[in-house]
Design a protein around this motif. Structure first.
Motif, PDB file in Angstrom:
ATOM      1  N   LYS A 360      34.612  39.975  21.934  1.00  0.00           N
ATOM      2  CA  LYS A 360      34.870  39.136  20.761  1.00  0.00           C
ATOM      3  C   LYS A 360      36.269  38.530  20.806  1.00  0.00           C
ATOM      4  O   LYS A 360      36.473  37.341  20.533  1.00  0.00           O
ATOM      5  CB  LYS A 360      34.726  39.962  19.485  1.00  0.00           C
ATOM      6  CG  LYS A 360      33.294  40.366  19.147  1.00  0.00           C
ATOM      7  CD  LYS A 360      33.279  41.153  17.845  1.00  0.00           C
ATOM      8  CE  LYS A 360      31.865  41.546  17.448  1.00  0.00           C
ATOM      9  NZ  LYS A 360      31.859  42.313  16.168  1.00  0.00           N
ATOM     10  N   GLU A 361      37.247  39.367  21.154  1.00  0.00           N
ATOM     11  CA  GLU A 361      38.636  38.917  21.118  1.00  0.00           C
ATOM     12  C   GLU A 361      38.925  37.872  22.185  1.00  0.00           C
ATOM     13  O   GLU A 361      39.753  36.973  21.981  1.00  0.00           O
ATOM     14  CB  GLU A 361      39.571  40.124  21.283  1.00  0.00           C
ATOM     15  CG  GLU A 361      41.029  39.802  21.048  1.00  0.00           C
ATOM     16  CD  GLU A 361      41.889  41.057  20.974  1.00  0.00           C
ATOM     17  OE1 GLU A 361      43.123  40.921  21.100  1.00  0.00           O
ATOM     18  OE2 GLU A 361      41.327  42.165  20.788  1.00  0.00           O
ATOM     19  N   PHE A 362      38.197  37.966  23.303  1.00  0.00           N
ATOM     20  CA  PHE A 362      38.446  37.048  24.409  1.00  0.00           C
ATOM     21  C   PHE A 362      37.295  36.058  24.587  1.00  0.00           C
ATOM     22  O   PHE A 362      36.895  35.752  25.703  1.00  0.00           O
ATOM     23  CB  PHE A 362      38.711  37.830  25.700  1.00  0.00           C
ATOM     24  CG  PHE A 362      40.075  38.455  25.746  1.00  0.00           C
ATOM     25  CD1 PHE A 362      41.132  37.804  26.350  1.00  0.00           C
ATOM     26  CD2 PHE A 362      40.303  39.682  25.141  1.00  0.00           C
ATOM     27  CE1 PHE A 362      42.389  38.372  26.384  1.00  0.00           C
ATOM     28  CE2 PHE A 362      41.558  40.269  25.164  1.00  0.00           C
ATOM     29  CZ  PHE A 362      42.611  39.616  25.783  1.00  0.00           C
ATOM     30  N   ASP A 363      36.788  35.569  23.456  1.00  0.00           N
ATOM     31  CA  ASP A 363      35.804  34.484  23.478  1.00  0.00           C
ATOM     32  C   ASP A 363      36.441  33.272  24.153  1.00  0.00           C
ATOM     33  O   ASP A 363      37.616  32.972  23.929  1.00  0.00           O
ATOM     34  CB  ASP A 363      35.386  34.137  22.050  1.00  0.00           C
ATOM     35  CG  ASP A 363      34.231  33.159  22.009  1.00  0.00           C
ATOM     36  OD1 ASP A 363      34.449  31.981  22.396  1.00  0.00           O
ATOM     37  OD2 ASP A 363      33.124  33.541  21.593  1.00  0.00           O
ATOM     38  N   TYR A 364      35.653  32.572  25.000  1.00  0.00           N
ATOM     39  CA  TYR A 364      36.257  31.486  25.767  1.00  0.00           C
ATOM     40  C   TYR A 364      36.699  30.307  24.902  1.00  0.00           C
ATOM     41  O   TYR A 364      37.426  29.424  25.373  1.00  0.00           O
ATOM     42  CB  TYR A 364      35.348  31.013  26.908  1.00  0.00           C
ATOM     43  CG  TYR A 364      33.979  30.501  26.537  1.00  0.00           C
ATOM     44  CD1 TYR A 364      33.794  29.379  25.744  1.00  0.00           C
ATOM     45  CD2 TYR A 364      32.848  31.132  27.049  1.00  0.00           C
ATOM     46  CE1 TYR A 364      32.536  28.897  25.448  1.00  0.00           C
ATOM     47  CE2 TYR A 364      31.578  30.659  26.756  1.00  0.00           C
ATOM     48  CZ  TYR A 364      31.424  29.538  25.957  1.00  0.00           C
ATOM     49  OH  TYR A 364      30.168  29.068  25.670  1.00  0.00           O
ATOM     50  N   ASN A 365      36.314  30.289  23.626  1.00  0.00           N
ATOM     51  CA  ASN A 365      36.777  29.248  22.709  1.00  0.00           C
ATOM     52  C   ASN A 365      38.132  29.578  22.079  1.00  0.00           C
ATOM     53  O   ASN A 365      38.712  28.738  21.380  1.00  0.00           O
ATOM     54  CB  ASN A 365      35.757  29.028  21.589  1.00  0.00           C
ATOM     55  CG  ASN A 365      34.494  28.367  22.092  1.00  0.00           C
ATOM     56  OD1 ASN A 365      34.565  27.461  22.920  1.00  0.00           O
ATOM     57  ND2 ASN A 365      33.346  28.812  21.609  1.00  0.00           N
ATOM     58  N   LYS A 366      38.621  30.819  22.322  1.00  0.00           N
ATOM     59  CA  LYS A 366      39.845  31.259  21.647  1.00  0.00           C
ATOM     60  C   LYS A 366      41.080  31.247  22.537  1.00  0.00           C
ATOM     61  O   LYS A 366      42.163  31.639  22.109  1.00  0.00           O
ATOM     62  CB  LYS A 366      39.647  32.672  21.090  1.00  0.00           C
ATOM     63  CG  LYS A 366      38.583  32.759  20.002  1.00  0.00           C
ATOM     64  CD  LYS A 366      38.436  34.177  19.484  1.00  0.00           C
ATOM     65  CE  LYS A 366      37.392  34.269  18.379  1.00  0.00           C
ATOM     66  NZ  LYS A 366      37.237  35.661  17.870  1.00  0.00           N
ATOM     67  N   GLY A 367      40.960  30.861  23.766  1.00  0.00           N
ATOM     68  CA  GLY A 367      42.114  30.854  24.651  1.00  0.00           C
ATOM     69  C   GLY A 367      41.761  30.392  26.038  1.00  0.00           C
ATOM     70  O   GLY A 367      40.589  30.129  26.356  1.00  0.00           O
ATOM     71  N   LYS A 368      42.773  30.338  26.916  1.00  0.00           N
ATOM     72  CA  LYS A 368      42.565  29.821  28.260  1.00  0.00           C
ATOM     73  C   LYS A 368      43.045  30.786  29.343  1.00  0.00           C
ATOM     74  O   LYS A 368      43.237  30.381  30.495  1.00  0.00           O
ATOM     75  CB  LYS A 368      43.269  28.477  28.421  1.00  0.00           C
ATOM     76  CG  LYS A 368      42.693  27.383  27.525  1.00  0.00           C
ATOM     77  CD  LYS A 368      43.361  26.042  27.787  1.00  0.00           C
ATOM     78  CE  LYS A 368      42.745  24.951  26.917  1.00  0.00           C
ATOM     79  NZ  LYS A 368      43.373  23.616  27.151  1.00  0.00           N
ATOM     80  N   SER A 369      43.223  32.053  28.981  1.00  0.00           N
ATOM     81  CA  SER A 369      43.661  33.015  29.992  1.00  0.00           C
ATOM     82  C   SER A 369      42.493  33.325  30.929  1.00  0.00           C
ATOM     83  O   SER A 369      41.346  32.953  30.677  1.00  0.00           O
ATOM     84  CB  SER A 369      44.151  34.300  29.327  1.00  0.00           C
ATOM     85  OG  SER A 369      43.047  35.092  28.900  1.00  0.00           O
ATOM     86  N   GLU A 370      42.809  34.049  32.007  1.00  0.00           N
ATOM     87  CA  GLU A 370      41.754  34.397  32.968  1.00  0.00           C
ATOM     88  C   GLU A 370      40.696  35.314  32.371  1.00  0.00           C
ATOM     89  O   GLU A 370      39.596  35.434  32.906  1.00  0.00           O
ATOM     90  CB  GLU A 370      42.368  35.075  34.191  1.00  0.00           C
ATOM     91  CG  GLU A 370      43.073  36.394  33.875  1.00  0.00           C
ATOM     92  CD  GLU A 370      43.522  37.121  35.124  1.00  0.00           C
ATOM     93  OE1 GLU A 370      42.822  37.012  36.150  1.00  0.00           O
ATOM     94  OE2 GLU A 370      44.573  37.798  35.065  1.00  0.00           O
ATOM     95  N   TRP A 371      40.992  35.961  31.220  1.00  0.00           N
ATOM     96  CA  TRP A 371      40.024  36.871  30.605  1.00  0.00           C
ATOM     97  C   TRP A 371      39.249  36.234  29.453  1.00  0.00           C
ATOM     98  O   TRP A 371      38.377  36.876  28.864  1.00  0.00           O
ATOM     99  CB  TRP A 371      40.739  38.135  30.095  1.00  0.00           C
ATOM    100  CG  TRP A 371      41.082  39.065  31.230  1.00  0.00           C
ATOM    101  CD1 TRP A 371      42.301  39.274  31.782  1.00  0.00           C
ATOM    102  CD2 TRP A 371      40.158  39.866  31.960  1.00  0.00           C
ATOM    103  NE1 TRP A 371      42.219  40.164  32.817  1.00  0.00           N
ATOM    104  CE2 TRP A 371      40.903  40.549  32.954  1.00  0.00           C
ATOM    105  CE3 TRP A 371      38.782  40.084  31.892  1.00  0.00           C
ATOM    106  CZ2 TRP A 371      40.319  41.430  33.855  1.00  0.00           C
ATOM    107  CZ3 TRP A 371      38.200  40.965  32.791  1.00  0.00           C
ATOM    108  CH2 TRP A 371      38.963  41.622  33.754  1.00  0.00           C
TER     109      TRP A 371
END
Length: 644
Positions: A360-371
């Motif tokens: 949930k925290e690393f949804d691809y809509n919430k950031g651009k990091s590798e995770w």
């Protein structure tokens, strides 16, 4: 002529019946059919109601149709297709067109293998006698008014009363059907002009493949097949050129194809290797195709087998192709609700909650990091990189039939339709190009990525928040790891045993004969491999006990009977017996699966318990001979036997 009392009662009731009391389908059942069968002396306990699926559909309707079936026995446990007698389909009184209901009744009557099926709207009554080769004879086409004739009522009663119908021997009925077909065939053979005319009806042989649609045509048989894609389900339709089967189209679903047609590919009809074929005599076969049974000539059976070989080999290759490309063979396939996939490993709920939180925290809509790779789609977790889907992860709670704790979560590598859209868009033969680290992840890679990268990252990220330590969380992973050495990498002879056990388990439940071509290199290679075994091997009585069963009523039995005790039987003599089996199989077209099972048990025992001197060449030959038979056993245990 005196009318029996039972018929008098039936006449009195049917002639006094007032069809005006029928207002709906339930009335037709309750006020006409059930009383009628009571007067025909069918015990109430021999009657059962069935909720039918939508005709030729796999889904139930909101208001499922109900059919009545009468059985020959009052033992509920024995009320099955062997004891079924009559299938009854009722429709509403105002419906005057019975054609659709007749087709439905025909379909389900074949499914339940009844002797008769009846269709009625309360006024019209049509009674069909079902013939074994998917034909039916209309024996009564009446309306209620026709029962005012005592002769018609008597004929109806004498044809359909319980004592008469329950004593019809289905096997004899089959024989009569066969005799009729056999007579027709003999007439055709004896009259060349007629035979020439009929042969003009033969199909034009051809093979066409467009995408996943394969059509194979031989002179007597044509099969059109939709091949399976991405662990989906295929189907096929079979037609015959013979005028005896004019209009007959046999539809087989995925389970029918796997469960009945796949065994015995590329073998002759009379070898007994194909489960859907049973030879009657030199020129005729009974053929079971799904719920339909037909009687075919030798030529028709040969053409059918040739078509099935082509279709099923492509069908099988398609399934194997997906398994190989997605590296799923080592994982248990699971299907529930709308989910299809493979169990990679299991974790305790505490670890799963952390994994889910990270998703949930690393949804691809919430950031651009590798995770930032994840997106939740319903319950599935979508692992993506930009618009490229890598894999779908699905959690399954409370794994059924497991010794795992109830809070254990299975991590599923899901076969998701979105993930496989590239297969639909691209040419079917090039879909594999998308498989890989930068494309669609395989099950093996997904598992290793989760265990080696993702879970350690999750544990490290939440180390301060979790009540459990890193070692405690990792200790709760149940890894379904395949410990066996790959066949091609085996250098320790005992590493062959797990594969041989797989083969033996398969042979133990295999009821048909097996093509000798598959077993010839196997028998030869393993007899050579164990040839130089120390004569002090334990369990010599076990080895000879199995050899005796293999050579039952042959020379070995005579040798046993002349032997005073097991000590007189040496290991060298056991090798001589195995050499005889090699000679026998090399001169055979097919092998009895029971014998192959016993010989495999012998190989397992010797390799497991003996001190064997062998060369690299002998080991390499044994590994090479093992691969085709083990791969066949693996495929059939995964796809064929679950469909039995």
């Amino acid at each position: 002529m005196t009318i029996p009392e039972s018929i008098k009662k039936f006449i009195t009731w049917i002639q006094g019946f007032d069809r005006r009391v029928l207002h709906n389908e339930d009335d037709v059942k309750e006020k006409l059919i059930l009383p009628m069968f009571r007067y025909l002396y069918y015990p109430e306990i021999c009657h059962r109601q069935y909720s039918l699926k939508t005709y030729q559909s796999e889904t139930h309707t909101k208001n499922p149709e109900i059919a009545q079936i009468y059985f020959a026995t009052d033992d509920v446990k024995k009320q099955n297709t062997d004891t079924s007698l009559i299938f009854v389909k009722t429709i509403e009184p105002h419906k005057t067109k019975l054609n659709k209901a007749i087709e439905q009744a025909k379909f389900y009557s074949n499914h339940f293998n009844t002797l008769f099926f009846i269709v009625t709207n309360g006024y019209e009554i049509k009674v069909f006698q079902r013939l074994d080769y998917n034909r039916e004879e209309l024996v009564f086409d009446l309306n209620i008014d026709a029962f005012k004739n005592n002769d018609i009522v008597s004929k109806f009663y004498n044809k359909l009363n319980f004592d008469v119908v329950k004593n019809i021997d289905k096997n004899i009925a089959d024989i009569l059907t066969y005799s009729k077909c056999n007579l027709i065939e003999k007439l055709i053979i004896r009259h060349p002009d007629l035979q020439y005319f009929l042969e003009k009806c033969d199909f034009e042989p051809s093979i066409t493949l467009e995408g996943c649609h394969l059509v194979v045509v031989k002179p007597k048989v044509a099969i059109a097949c939709n091949l399976p894609k991405a662990f989906g389900e295929g189907n096929c339709q079979i037609e015959f050129s013979s005028i005896l089967f004019k209009g007959l189209k046999i539809h087989l679903n995925h389970q029918d194809i796997l469960g009945n047609l796949m065994t015995g590919l590329h073998t002759q009809p009379d070898w007994g290797c194909r489960r859907f074929l049973k030879q009657i005599d030199k020129d005729s076969f009974i053929v079971n195709l799904g719920q339909i049974t037909v009687i075919l000539s030798n030529l028709e059976a040969i053409d059918l087998c040739l078509c099935i070989d082509e279709i099923c080999q492509k069908y099988k290759n398609s399934i194997i192709e997906f398994e190989n490309a997605l590296e799923t063979w080592d994982f248990e396939f699971i299907k529930f609700s709308e989910v299809r996939g493979f169990i990679l490993f299991s974790v305790r709920q505490e670890l799963w909650e952390l994994m889910r939180q990270f998703f949930k925290e690393f949804d691809y809509n919430k950031g651009k990091s590798e995770w930032h790779l994840f997106h939740r789609k319903n319950i599935s977790i979508r692992v993506s990189k930009g618009i490229r889907d890598r894999a779908f992860i699905f959690p399954k709670f409370n794994r059924d039939f497991s010794l795992l704790p109830s809070n254990q979560i299975d991590i599923i590598y899901e076969i998701n339709d979105i993930n496989l859209q590239s297969i639909e868009k691209a040419k079917f033969s090039f879909w594999q190009q998308d498989i890989g680290v930068r494309g669609t992840w395989t099950a093996r890679y997904t598992k290793q990525w989760l265990l080696d990268k993702y879970i350690p990252k999750v544990i490290t990220y939440y180390s301060n928040k979790s009540q459990l330590s890193e070692s405690e969380l990792l200790a709760k992973i149940t890894n379904y790891r395949n410990e066996r050495v790959l066949i091609k990498e085996i250098d320790n002879i005992k590493d062959l045993v797990p594969y041989l056990r797989d083969i033996q388990s398969w042979l133990h439940i295999y009821v048909e004969n097996i093509a000798a071509s598959l077993l010839k290199p196997y028998y030869q290679a393993y007899t050579n491999l164990v040839r130089n075994t120390d004569s002090s091997i334990t369990g010599i009585d076990y080895i000879f006990g199995n050899l005796q069963r293999v050579e039952w009523k042959n020379t070995l039995e005579e040798n046993y009977s002349n032997s005073t005790d097991w000590k007189n039987l040496t290991f060298k003599y056991a090798i001589d017996c195995l050499d005889r089996q090699v000679i026998r199989i090399n001169n055979s077209e097919y092998e009895n699966s029971f014998k192959a099972d016993l010989i495999t048990r012998i190989f397992i025992w010797i390799i497991k318990n003996g001190k064997i001197s062998f060369s690299q060449a002998q080991l390499n030959a044994a590994k090479q001979a093992l691969i085709p038979i083990w791969e066949q056993s693996r495929f059939e245990m995964r796809y064929i036997y679950p469909n039995q």
